[in-house]
Design a protein around this motif. Structure first.
Motif, short mmCIF file in Angstrom:
data_model
loop_
_atom_site.label_atom_id
_atom_site.label_comp_id
_atom_site.label_asym_id
_atom_site.label_seq_id
_atom_site.Cartn_x
_atom_site.Cartn_y
_atom_site.Cartn_z
N VAL A 1 106.49 -24.55 42.49
CA VAL A 1 106.62 -23.63 43.62
C VAL A 1 105.30 -22.92 43.91
CG1 VAL A 1 107.76 -21.52 44.41
CG2 VAL A 1 109.10 -23.34 43.33
N LYS A 2 104.56 -22.54 42.88
CA LYS A 2 103.32 -21.78 43.08
C LYS A 2 102.21 -22.64 43.67
CE LYS A 2 99.89 -18.92 40.71
NZ LYS A 2 99.47 -18.30 39.42
N VAL B 1 117.96 -24.08 35.47
CA VAL B 1 118.44 -22.75 35.83
C VAL B 1 118.11 -22.51 37.30
CG1 VAL B 1 118.40 -20.30 35.26
CG2 VAL B 1 117.97 -22.01 33.46
N VAL B 2 119.13 -22.54 38.15
CA VAL B 2 118.90 -22.43 39.59
C VAL B 2 118.48 -21.01 39.96
CG1 VAL B 2 121.32 -21.93 40.16
CG2 VAL B 2 119.83 -23.02 41.86
N GLN B 3 117.55 -20.88 40.89
CA GLN B 3 117.04 -19.60 41.36
C GLN B 3 117.59 -19.30 42.76
OE1 GLN B 3 114.78 -17.89 38.99
NE2 GLN B 3 115.91 -19.50 37.92
N LYS B 4 117.42 -18.08 43.22
CA LYS B 4 117.99 -17.66 44.49
C LYS B 4 117.47 -18.47 45.67
CE LYS B 4 118.94 -12.87 43.12
NZ LYS B 4 118.64 -11.43 43.38
N LYS C 1 114.24 -23.14 37.29
CA LYS C 1 113.47 -23.02 36.08
C LYS C 1 113.99 -24.05 35.09
CE LYS C 1 112.07 -18.16 36.28
NZ LYS C 1 112.12 -16.85 35.57
N VAL C 2 113.07 -24.69 34.38
CA VAL C 2 113.41 -25.77 33.47
C VAL C 2 113.23 -25.25 32.05
CG1 VAL C 2 112.94 -28.16 32.84
CG2 VAL C 2 112.62 -27.42 35.21
N LYS C 3 114.35 -25.02 31.35
CA LYS C 3 114.35 -24.25 30.10
C LYS C 3 114.55 -25.16 28.89
CE LYS C 3 116.75 -20.27 28.03
NZ LYS C 3 117.85 -19.28 28.25
N ALA C 4 113.63 -25.05 27.91
CA ALA C 4 113.71 -25.84 26.68
C ALA C 4 114.82 -25.29 25.78
CB ALA C 4 112.38 -25.79 25.94
N LYS C 5 115.67 -26.17 25.27
CA LYS C 5 116.79 -25.74 24.45
C LYS C 5 116.32 -25.09 23.16
CE LYS C 5 120.94 -27.32 22.04
NZ LYS C 5 121.82 -28.45 21.68
N HIS C 6 115.31 -25.65 22.50
CA HIS C 6 114.95 -25.20 21.15
C HIS C 6 114.22 -23.86 21.16
CE1 HIS C 6 110.95 -26.46 22.26
NE2 HIS C 6 110.47 -26.05 21.10
N SER C 7 113.49 -23.56 22.24
CA SER C 7 112.66 -22.35 22.24
C SER C 7 113.10 -21.30 23.23
CB SER C 7 111.20 -22.73 22.56
OG SER C 7 111.08 -23.20 23.90
N GLU D 1 108.52 -13.70 36.11
CA GLU D 1 108.79 -13.86 37.52
C GLU D 1 107.76 -14.77 38.20
OE1 GLU D 1 111.46 -12.84 39.13
OE2 GLU D 1 112.17 -12.16 37.16
N SER D 2 106.82 -15.28 37.39
CA SER D 2 105.75 -16.10 37.95
C SER D 2 106.31 -17.36 38.63
CB SER D 2 104.77 -16.51 36.85
OG SER D 2 103.83 -17.43 37.35
N ARG D 3 105.79 -17.67 39.78
CA ARG D 3 106.22 -18.85 40.52
C ARG D 3 105.74 -20.15 39.87
NH1 ARG D 3 103.46 -18.50 45.25
NH2 ARG D 3 104.87 -19.80 46.51
N ASN D 4 104.82 -20.04 38.90
CA ASN D 4 104.37 -21.27 38.24
C ASN D 4 105.42 -21.81 37.26
OD1 ASN D 4 104.07 -19.43 36.13
ND2 ASN D 4 102.15 -20.31 35.40
N GLN D 5 106.50 -21.03 37.04
CA GLN D 5 107.61 -21.49 36.21
C GLN D 5 108.75 -22.09 37.03
OE1 GLN D 5 108.98 -18.16 33.94
NE2 GLN D 5 107.43 -18.40 32.35
N ARG D 6 108.62 -22.07 38.35
CA ARG D 6 109.70 -22.54 39.19
C ARG D 6 109.34 -23.86 39.84
NH1 ARG D 6 109.89 -17.37 42.32
NH2 ARG D 6 110.40 -18.71 44.09
N TRP D 7 110.36 -24.72 39.99
CA TRP D 7 110.13 -26.07 40.47
C TRP D 7 111.17 -26.44 41.53
CZ3 TRP D 7 106.02 -28.69 38.13
CH2 TRP D 7 105.52 -28.10 36.97
N TRP D 8 110.71 -27.05 42.61
CA TRP D 8 111.61 -27.73 43.51
C TRP D 8 111.90 -29.11 42.90
CZ3 TRP D 8 113.20 -24.31 46.86
CH2 TRP D 8 112.34 -23.35 47.39
N ILE D 9 113.15 -29.49 42.83
CA ILE D 9 113.52 -30.81 42.32
C ILE D 9 114.02 -31.63 43.49
CG2 ILE D 9 114.94 -32.09 40.68
CD1 ILE D 9 115.01 -29.64 38.91
N ALA D 10 113.18 -32.53 43.97
CA ALA D 10 113.44 -33.25 45.22
C ALA D 10 113.77 -34.71 44.92
CB ALA D 10 112.22 -33.18 46.12
#
Length: 304
Positions: free
Chosen positions: A175-176, A256-259, A264-270, A288-297
């Motif tokens: 996203v960023k 993890v869907v955002q508004k 956000k793509v979250k690792a299970k182990h960490s 809240e950084s946009r570098n952690q958010r991804w469009w999945i197209a």
């Protein structure tokens, strides 16, 4: 007699490496080459590969239903076909039938990775040799002696990924930056990921495989390897690279869907998140950084 073993993906690699060890026991004139074992660290990968392709007398392409349409396999198969007679290139079929081969691979005489198919492959290698050839009786005796050593190695040690979600392929767009997540250039454990401007390169395409409730393996459609947090680290900014699927929690991700509809793509182990940073693709704590958010197209008509 130099034999080039082509592979793509974990299952195919296992079989290619097993053949590399086994074939010289059956036919002493054979010198197999497989990139995963025979290219020394620090060497120019593609230069060595081109040289080996040019010098090979026989090509064996280890094929699965997953990799038989992959660019890497088609590249090596095509390069071999240019320097070899049709009779000297053999698709070796792992858990698939000749009728399932796509063009142009279906043009070549294939061998199935079972006892009879492997016996036929050995006969073809023997016939193609310019050195001393074994008689049919000798081939039978030596094959029967060594087949029990190869047979168990044709059984996969890799964990099954299972079908991809909706049989679809996806781009992960940060996203960023607006850049897409891209796999490494070859199917090798530990290859780095990067984010690049979208170009349509097959390495930019990913598949989602549900491995647990709410958790997915995210696999490159090009290399067939998965997003993996290095060394199962839980540390901030631990490196994320590609690795064959081993069913570890460091290879499982929740979405993890955002508004705004991004994820956000979250690792299970960490519990940390996939992030595009100035230092590369890393895992980071929730922010809240946009570098952690991804469009999945979704990618339509990709052929995967």
């Amino acid at each position: 007699m130099k034999v080039f073993l082509s592979w793509s993906g974990t299952r195919s690699k296992e079989v290619a490496e097993a053949l590399k060890e086994w074939l010289p026991d059956v036919l002493h004139v054979v010198t197999p080459f497989v990139s995963s074992a025979d290219i020394e660290k620090g060497r120019d990968f593609f230069r060595v590969l081109r040289a080996e392709l040019a010098e090979s007398n026989f090509g064996i392409v280890c094929l699965t239903k997953d990799n038989c349409r992959k660019p890497w396999v088609l590249f090596e198969g095509g390069a071999l076909a240019k320097v070899l007679d049709n009779s000297s290139l053999c698709p070796y079929l792992i858990d698939m039938q000749p009728s399932e081969l796509p063009d142009p691979l279906r043009l070549f005489e294939a061998a199935i990775a079972d006892e009879q198919g492997t016996r036929d492959l050995v006969r073809a290698l023997n016939s193609a040799s310019d050195s001393v050839k074994l008689s049919e009786h000798q081939i039978g005796r030596t094959f029967d002696r060594w087949w029990p050593d190869l047979k168990p190695k044709l059984v996969s040690k890799a964990k099954p990924l299972g079908p991809s979600v909706e049989a679809g392929s996806y781009l992960f767009i940060n996203v960023k930056t607006g850049l897409v997540l891209k796999a490494g250039g070859r199917p090798k454990n530990g290859e780095l990921l990067e984010t690049v401007a979208c170009s349509g390169d097959d390495r930019e395409t990913w598949t989602l495989h549900q491995v647990e409730r709410r958790y997915y393996a995210i696999a490159s459609a090009y290399t067939l390897q998965c997003l993996d947090v290095e060394g199962t680290s839980v540390n901030e900014k631990a490196k994320i690279h590609q690795w064959e699927f081993q069913n570890g929690d460091n290879q499982k991700w929740s979405l993890v869907v955002q508004k705004d509809g991004s994820y956000k793509v979250k690792a299970k182990h960490s519990g940390r998140y996939l992030a595009a940073t100035d230092e590369g693709v890393k895992q980071m704590g929730d922010a809240e950084s946009r570098n952690q958010r991804w469009w999945i197209a979704p990618v339509f008509g990709s052929g995967f």
